[in-house]
Design a protein around this motif. Structure first.
Motif, short mmCIF file in Angstrom:
data_model
loop_
_atom_site.label_atom_id
_atom_site.label_comp_id
_atom_site.label_asym_id
_atom_site.label_seq_id
_atom_site.Cartn_x
_atom_site.Cartn_y
_atom_site.Cartn_z
N UNK A 100 38.74 61.94 1.28
CA UNK A 100 39.48 61.49 0.09
C UNK A 100 40.88 60.98 0.39
N UNK A 101 41.29 60.93 1.64
CA UNK A 101 42.57 60.34 1.99
C UNK A 101 42.34 58.86 2.32
N UNK A 102 43.40 58.07 2.22
CA UNK A 102 43.23 56.65 2.41
C UNK A 102 44.27 56.02 3.31
N UNK A 103 44.10 54.73 3.50
CA UNK A 103 44.99 53.90 4.29
C UNK A 103 45.15 52.60 3.51
N UNK A 104 46.37 52.10 3.41
CA UNK A 104 46.63 50.83 2.74
C UNK A 104 46.97 49.79 3.82
N UNK A 105 46.31 48.64 3.76
CA UNK A 105 46.58 47.53 4.68
C UNK A 105 47.16 46.39 3.86
N UNK A 106 48.35 45.98 4.22
CA UNK A 106 49.02 44.95 3.43
C UNK A 106 49.27 45.48 2.02
N UNK A 107 49.14 44.61 1.05
CA UNK A 107 49.35 45.02 -0.33
C UNK A 107 48.07 45.11 -1.13
N UNK A 108 46.94 44.67 -0.54
CA UNK A 108 45.74 44.58 -1.36
C UNK A 108 44.45 45.07 -0.71
N UNK A 109 44.54 45.81 0.38
CA UNK A 109 43.34 46.37 1.01
C UNK A 109 43.52 47.87 1.15
N UNK A 110 42.57 48.62 0.62
CA UNK A 110 42.65 50.08 0.65
C UNK A 110 41.36 50.64 1.28
N UNK A 111 41.53 51.48 2.28
CA UNK A 111 40.41 52.18 2.92
C UNK A 111 40.49 53.64 2.51
N UNK A 112 39.36 54.21 2.12
CA UNK A 112 39.31 55.62 1.72
C UNK A 112 38.18 56.31 2.48
N UNK A 113 38.46 57.49 3.03
CA UNK A 113 37.43 58.29 3.68
C UNK A 113 36.62 58.95 2.57
N UNK A 114 35.36 58.60 2.48
CA UNK A 114 34.49 59.10 1.42
C UNK A 114 33.78 60.38 1.83
N UNK A 115 33.28 60.40 3.08
CA UNK A 115 32.48 61.54 3.52
C UNK A 115 32.51 61.63 5.03
N UNK A 116 32.49 62.83 5.55
CA UNK A 116 32.42 63.06 7.00
C UNK A 116 31.25 64.01 7.25
N UNK A 117 30.28 63.55 8.04
CA UNK A 117 29.13 64.40 8.41
C UNK A 117 28.90 64.25 9.91
N UNK A 118 29.19 65.29 10.64
CA UNK A 118 29.00 65.24 12.10
C UNK A 118 29.85 64.13 12.69
N UNK A 119 29.18 63.19 13.38
CA UNK A 119 29.91 62.10 14.01
C UNK A 119 29.91 60.82 13.18
N UNK A 120 29.51 60.92 11.91
CA UNK A 120 29.52 59.76 11.03
C UNK A 120 30.57 59.91 9.94
N UNK A 121 31.21 58.80 9.63
CA UNK A 121 32.23 58.77 8.59
C UNK A 121 31.87 57.65 7.62
N UNK A 122 31.85 57.95 6.33
CA UNK A 122 31.63 56.92 5.32
C UNK A 122 33.00 56.50 4.81
N UNK A 123 33.21 55.19 4.80
CA UNK A 123 34.50 54.63 4.42
C UNK A 123 34.29 53.72 3.21
N UNK A 124 35.14 53.88 2.20
CA UNK A 124 35.15 52.98 1.06
C UNK A 124 36.25 51.95 1.26
N UNK A 125 35.96 50.71 0.89
CA UNK A 125 36.93 49.63 1.07
C UNK A 125 37.14 48.92 -0.25
N UNK A 126 38.40 48.83 -0.68
CA UNK A 126 38.77 48.02 -1.84
C UNK A 126 39.57 46.85 -1.32
#
Length: 74
Positions: free
Chosen positions: A9-35
């Motif tokens: 549920x933490x995120x990263x902002x790139x520039x002013x209009x791109x947002x990455x959010x960690x959705x889920x972590x399971x073992x060695x896989x990470x699901x990332x949401x991108x706006x």
């Protein structure tokens, strides 16, 4: 390369209009949401590399002379 640690549920902002959010972590896989704006293309790395490779192949078609095209019509 910038390396950041993020939790679910933490995120990263790139520039002013791109947002990455960690959705889920399971073992060695990470699901990332991108706006991002619709005009920003987003690809998985392997797909992007495949597209680049196909574009390079398509650009390597060579030169066709107009005379050769006209001869094929006749």
């Amino acid at each position: 390369m910038l390396v950041l640690s993020r939790k679910k549920d933490q995120g990263i902002i790139i520039g002013e209009n791109i947002e990455l959010t960690i959705i889920e972590i399971q073992g060695d896989q990470v699901r990332i949401g991108i706006k991002a704006p619709k005009n920003v293309p987003i690809y998985r790395e392997e797909i992007f590399l495949e597209i680049q490779n196909e574009n390079k192949k398509a650009a390597n078609t060579g030169v066709v002379k107009l005379e050769d095209i006209i001869k094929k019509k006749d």
